[in-house]
Design a protein around this motif. Structure first.
Motif, PDB file in Angstrom:
ATOM      1  N   ARG A 251       0.826  -1.210   0.000  1.00 32.55           N
ATOM      2  CA  ARG A 251       0.000   0.000   0.000  1.00 32.55           C
ATOM      3  C   ARG A 251       0.863   1.264   0.000  1.00 32.55           C
ATOM      4  O   ARG A 251       0.572   2.233  -0.705  1.00 32.55           O
ATOM      5  CB  ARG A 251      -0.919  -0.008   1.224  1.00 32.55           C
TER       6      ARG A 251
ATOM      7  N   SER B 213      -5.682   2.981   4.366  1.00 36.55           N
ATOM      8  CA  SER B 213      -4.792   1.841   4.601  1.00 36.55           C
ATOM      9  C   SER B 213      -4.420   1.745   6.075  1.00 36.55           C
ATOM     10  O   SER B 213      -4.454   0.654   6.666  1.00 36.55           O
ATOM     11  CB  SER B 213      -3.520   1.978   3.751  1.00 36.55           C
TER      12      SER B 213
ATOM     13  N   ASN C 227      -7.286  -6.788  -0.031  1.00 38.30           N
ATOM     14  CA  ASN C 227      -7.240  -5.545  -0.812  1.00 38.30           C
ATOM     15  C   ASN C 227      -8.551  -5.143  -1.469  1.00 38.30           C
ATOM     16  O   ASN C 227      -8.722  -3.976  -1.849  1.00 38.30           O
ATOM     17  CB  ASN C 227      -6.158  -5.660  -1.907  1.00 38.30           C
TER      18      ASN C 227
ATOM     19  N   TYR D 169     -10.408  -2.153  -0.032  1.00 40.17           N
ATOM     20  CA  TYR D 169      -9.606  -0.940  -0.245  1.00 40.17           C
ATOM     21  C   TYR D 169      -9.734  -0.455  -1.684  1.00 40.17           C
ATOM     22  O   TYR D 169      -9.933   0.742  -1.941  1.00 40.17           O
ATOM     23  CB  TYR D 169      -8.145  -1.233   0.096  1.00 40.17           C
TER      24      TYR D 169
END
Length: 430
Positions: free
Chosen positions: A164, A209, A408, A411
Motif C-alpha cells: 500500500r 490503509s 485488498n 480498499y
C-alpha cells in the motif's frame, strides 16, 4: 546475467542518459538520438528478462512493428518511426538516474537496530515505505522488507504495509515511473496540477490503509521499520528540488529534472562520504547495479514500439477511438479498464501507453487524462496479483497472493469511488 553484458548495458544506458539530458537542456539535437543506445541495450538484455515478461515484450514489439509497417505501406511519413526509435528515452533516463539513489539508501541502512512493534510502528512503516518509495521506487520495498525479514518471516499485514505504501506513490511522485509515463502519454499535462490533485488522493489512500491495517488481528504484535526524521530527509529534499526547479525552468521536462537532480545528489553525496572511492562506487553501480532495471528498460522500449505502431495504424486508417468528450464518466470507465487489464497480468506501462495512444490525439483536457492514468496505475498494481511489486513481495517474502487479494478488495472498491469523485470534481473546475 553475464558481468560483461551487465557492464556493456550499463555504459550504453549512461550514454543514453547523457544524450537525453543534453538534448533536453540545450536543444542541440533531437531526443531520439538517446533512444539508439537503449535499443542496443534491448538486444543485449532481452535474453536475460524473465520468461513471462519476455513473452509480453516480444508481443508488444511484434504488434508495434506490424502497425508501423502498415503505416509506411499506407504512405505515412517517418514521424512514427522516430517515435519508436525514441524508446521512451526520457522515462528510461529517469529510471537509470533514480536508480543511483540506491547507493545512498543501501549505505544509510543501519544494522543491529531493535525493530519497533505495535500499531504505531505499522503506521510509521506505512508512511516510511511511502516516502522512501516516492524516490527509490521498488527498491524501497526490498530495503524495508529485508530489514523486517531479519527478525522473522513477514506476515500478510507487513506485506500489505509495503504494498500500500509503495502503490500510493504512483498517484503523485515526480520520481515514480507512473508520473513519467503519464506526462508523456498525456501531452500537455502539467506536473503541478497532477501533483496537487494526486497528493490529496494519496493522503486518503494512506489514511484508509492505516485504518484498515491497525484493525488487523496481529497489528499489536507485528514489527515495523525504525523510521526517523533523519532517514526521510533525502526523499523530501529531492522532491522539493524537482518541484521548485520546474517552476524556474519550465522549458526543461520534469523527467529530465528528476534525472539531473538524482545524479547531482548522488555525485555530491559520494564525493563527501566516499572521497577518492566515489568513482569506484559509481563505476560499480554502472557496471552491475543498472542491470537490475533491465526488465523495466526493455519494457519501456517495447511500449514505445507498441504506441508508435498503434498510432500509425489508427492514423493510416483515419480512425479516432477517443470519445468526443472525455469527462468524469469516461475517465472513471478508463480507470476501471486499467484495473481490469492489470488483473489480467498486463503491465501498467503497457496499459497506460495503450490508453494514451488511443485517447491523447483528441484530448482537450490532458490533465484529466494524466490523473486518470496515475489512478489506474496505482489501483492496478495494488489489486493485481501479477503486478511487479506484488510478485516481488510474494516470492521474496513468501506471502500468499490470495491473502493479499482478499485483504485488498475493499480498499480498491473504496479508492475507486474516491478517484471517481476527484475526477468529477476536477471536471467541474475546467
Amino acid at each position: 546475467m553475464k558481468p560483461s553484458v551487465a557492464a556493456t548495458g550499463g555504459w550504453l544506458l549512461m550514454l543514453s542518459v547523457l544524450l537525453s539530458l543534453v538534448a533536453q537542456i540545450t536543444g542541440l539535437f533531437s531526443g531520439y538520438w538517446a533512444g539508439i543506445p537503449i535499443w542496443l541495450v534491448v538486444m543485449l538484455f532481452v535474453p536475460y528478462v524473465k520468461p513471462t515478461q519476455r513473452k509480453q515484450i516480444i508481443l508488444l514489439m511484434a504488434v508495434g512493428s506490424i502497425g508501423l509497417l502498415y503505416g509506411l505501406f499506407k504512405g505515412l511519413d517517418g514521424r512514427y518511426l522516430l517515435k519508436a526509435l525514441d524508446a521512451n528515452q526520457n522515462v528510461v533516463a529517469m529510471i537509470v538516474g533514480v536508480g543511483f539513489l540506491r547507493i545512498f539508501a543501501v549505505n544509510s541502512v543501519k544494522t543491529g537496530e531493535t525493530l519497533p512493534q505495535g500499531k504505531s510502528a505499522v503506521i510509521r512503516t506505512l508512511l516510511g515505505a511511502h516516502l522512501f518509495g516516492t524516490v527509490l521506487n521498488i527498491s524501497s520495498v526490498m530495503i524495508i522488507g529485508d530489514k523486517l525479514a531479519t527478525q522473522s518471516k513477514l506476515s500478510t499485514t507487513q506485506g500489505l504495509v509495503l504494498l500500500r505504501g509503495f502503490a500510493a506513490c504512483a498517484l503523485w511522485s515526480p520520481f515514480f515511473a507512473s508520473m513519467g509515463l503519464a506526462l508523456t502519454s498525456a501531452p500537455g499535462s502539467e506536473l503541478g496540477t497532477l501533483v496537487s490533485y494526486g497528493i490529496p488522493v494519496c493522503a486518503v489512500a494512506l489514511a484508509i490503509s492505516g485504518w484498515q491495517l491497525v484493525r488487523r488481528a496481529d497489528a499489536d504484535s507485528v514489527s515495523g521499520y525504525p523510521i526517523s526524521i533523519y532517514s526521510l530527509w533525502m526523499p523530501a529534499l529531492l522532491a522539493s528540488v524537482v518541484i521548485a526547479a520546474h517552476k524556474f525552468y519550465p522549458h526543461i521536462s520534469v523527467l529530465s529534472l528528476v534525472t539531473l537532480t538524482s545524479l547531482c545528489f548522488i555525485a555530491l553525496w559520494l564525493l563527501i562520504n566516499k572521497g577518492y572511492h566515489a568513482i569506484v562506487a559509481a563505476r560499480n553501480h554502472i557496471e552491475s547495479g543498472i542491470a537490475n532495471s533491465s526488465g523495466e528498460v526493455v519494457l519501456f522500449a517495447a511500449a514505445a514500439m507498441l504506441a508508435s505502431g498503434v498510432a500509425a495504424s489508427l492514423d493510416a486508417m483515419n480512425i479516432q477511438l477517443a470519445p468526443q468528450h472525455f469527462g468524469a464518466i469516461e475517465a472513471s470507465v478508463t480507470v476501471a479498464v486499467l484495473i481490469a487489464l492489470a488483473m489480467t497480468g498486463m503491465h501498467p506501462v503497457t496499459s497506460v501507453v495503450l490508453a494514451g495512444s488511443v485517447l491523447a490525439p483528441s484530448m482537450a483536457a490532458p490533465n484529466m487524462l494524466g490523473l486518470t492514468l496515475l489512478m489506474g496505475w496505482s489501483l492496478g498494481i495494488t489489486a493485481s496479483p501479477f503486478s511487479g511489486v506484488q510478485l516481488s513481495i510474494q516470492s521474496r517474502y513468501d506471502i500468499s497472493a490470495k491473502a493479499l487479494l482478499k485483504a485488498n478488495w475493499r480498499y480498491i472498491t473504496i479508492m475507486y469511488l474516491v478517484c471517481c469523485s476527484v475526477l468529477w470534481w476536477y471536471s467541474t473546475q475546467i
